[in-house]
Write an enzyme that holds these catalytic residues in place. Sequence first.
Site, PDB file in Angstrom:
ATOM      1  CB  SER A 191      -0.895   0.026   1.236  1.00 17.81           C
ATOM      2  OG  SER A 191      -1.436   1.332   1.385  1.00 17.81           O
ATOM      3  CG  HIS A 210      -9.185  -0.396   0.259  1.00 16.00           C
ATOM      4  ND1 HIS A 210      -8.500  -0.682   1.432  1.00 16.00           N
ATOM      5  CD2 HIS A 210     -10.501  -0.454   0.594  1.00 16.00           C
ATOM      6  CE1 HIS A 210      -9.356  -0.894   2.403  1.00 16.00           C
ATOM      7  NE2 HIS A 210     -10.573  -0.759   1.938  1.00 16.00           N
ATOM      8  CG  MET A 219      -8.232   6.626   3.432  1.00 19.80           C
ATOM      9  SD  MET A 219      -7.131   6.702   4.855  1.00 19.80           S
ATOM     10  CE  MET A 219      -6.447   5.042   4.800  1.00 19.80           C
ATOM     11  CG  MET A 272     -11.132   2.585   3.068  1.00 21.92           C
ATOM     12  SD  MET A 272      -9.540   2.530   3.896  1.00 21.92           S
ATOM     13  CE  MET A 272      -8.483   2.804   2.471  1.00 21.92           C
ATOM     14  CG  HIS A 319      -3.879  -1.837  -1.336  1.00 21.02           C
ATOM     15  ND1 HIS A 319      -4.966  -2.655  -1.581  1.00 21.02           N
ATOM     16  CD2 HIS A 319      -4.236  -1.064  -0.272  1.00 21.02           C
ATOM     17  CE1 HIS A 319      -5.925  -2.401  -0.706  1.00 21.02           C
ATOM     18  NE2 HIS A 319      -5.514  -1.429   0.102  1.00 21.02           N
ATOM     19  CG  ASP A 331      -5.866  -3.375   3.556  1.00 19.32           C
ATOM     20  OD1 ASP A 331      -4.765  -3.070   4.049  1.00 19.32           O
ATOM     21  OD2 ASP A 331      -6.563  -2.586   2.892  1.00 19.32           O
ATOM     22  CG  ASP A 344      -5.080   1.920   1.422  1.00 10.62           C
ATOM     23  OD1 ASP A 344      -6.025   1.130   1.314  1.00 10.62           O
ATOM     24  OD2 ASP A 344      -3.946   1.578   1.804  1.00 10.62           O
ATOM     25  CG  MET A 362     -11.036  -3.427   6.188  1.00  9.40           C
ATOM     26  SD  MET A 362      -9.668  -2.682   5.261  1.00  9.40           S
ATOM     27  CE  MET A 362      -8.579  -2.060   6.529  1.00  9.40           C
TER      28      MET A 362
END
Length: 227
Positions: free
Chosen positions: A7, A65, A36, A67, A32, A172, A34, A136
């Site tokens: 990540s 991913h 957010m 979020m 990966h 993850d 992330d 998660m």
Amino acid sequence: MTIIAPSILAADFARLGEETRAIAEAGADWIHLDVMDGHFVPNISFGPAVVKALRSSTDKVFDVHLMIAPADPYLAAFAEAGADAITVHAEAGPHIHRSLQTIRGLGKRAGVALNPGTPASAIAPLLDMVDLVLVMTVNPGFGGQSFIGSALETVSRVKAMTAGRAIDISVDGGITPETAGPAAQAGATILVAGSAAFRGGPEQYERNVAAIREAADAATGRDGVRC
Ligand code: DX5
Ligand code: ZN
């Protein structure tokens, strides 16, 4: 073979392009990313413009991913930015099935993510719609947290529920050479690692990625050694 997906949340954000290239060259299978929003999770990272800017750094699979809530208004932007897989949280809204349909419609691998407090049964109605289930093992929002071991029960349940289907199981949060083995043994086919992949700077990346891979292979007997 277990897929190792570092990540870039744990990379040096001032040098994200170089960091992405360096971790790819160090043996990462997937990258990966992330995303957010400061709303679904209590932190803000980056959006589609950054994914697009990094796309030329490597041809590895971009595992995005999300979020964020809502996710649907941004799925096309992440697909256009170069995502290969797009994962949306089951908890992020009332229409996870629609989100997965949209991702598949964009020609990308569709993933559903489960927070540590969400039961594996949440994926039961989605099995025909997913290419990837992300479990998660920390509460999402930050890198560098401790692995929540009880979430491995969810991984085992997801493994049983997805048996015989071409569905990857991603784990993850808090993945290190110590936790990679139990995660792989429980059923993970993809291991996401932030801190443990990027610790020590670029000269350590190859060693970091190899240590996670070796732990996973040893635990699953994939290298002939069963622990
Ligand atoms: C957490 C993210 C993870 C995180 C992993 O919200 O989804 O991908 O970056 O970082 P580590 O490996 O440091 O727990
Ligand atoms: Zn993640």
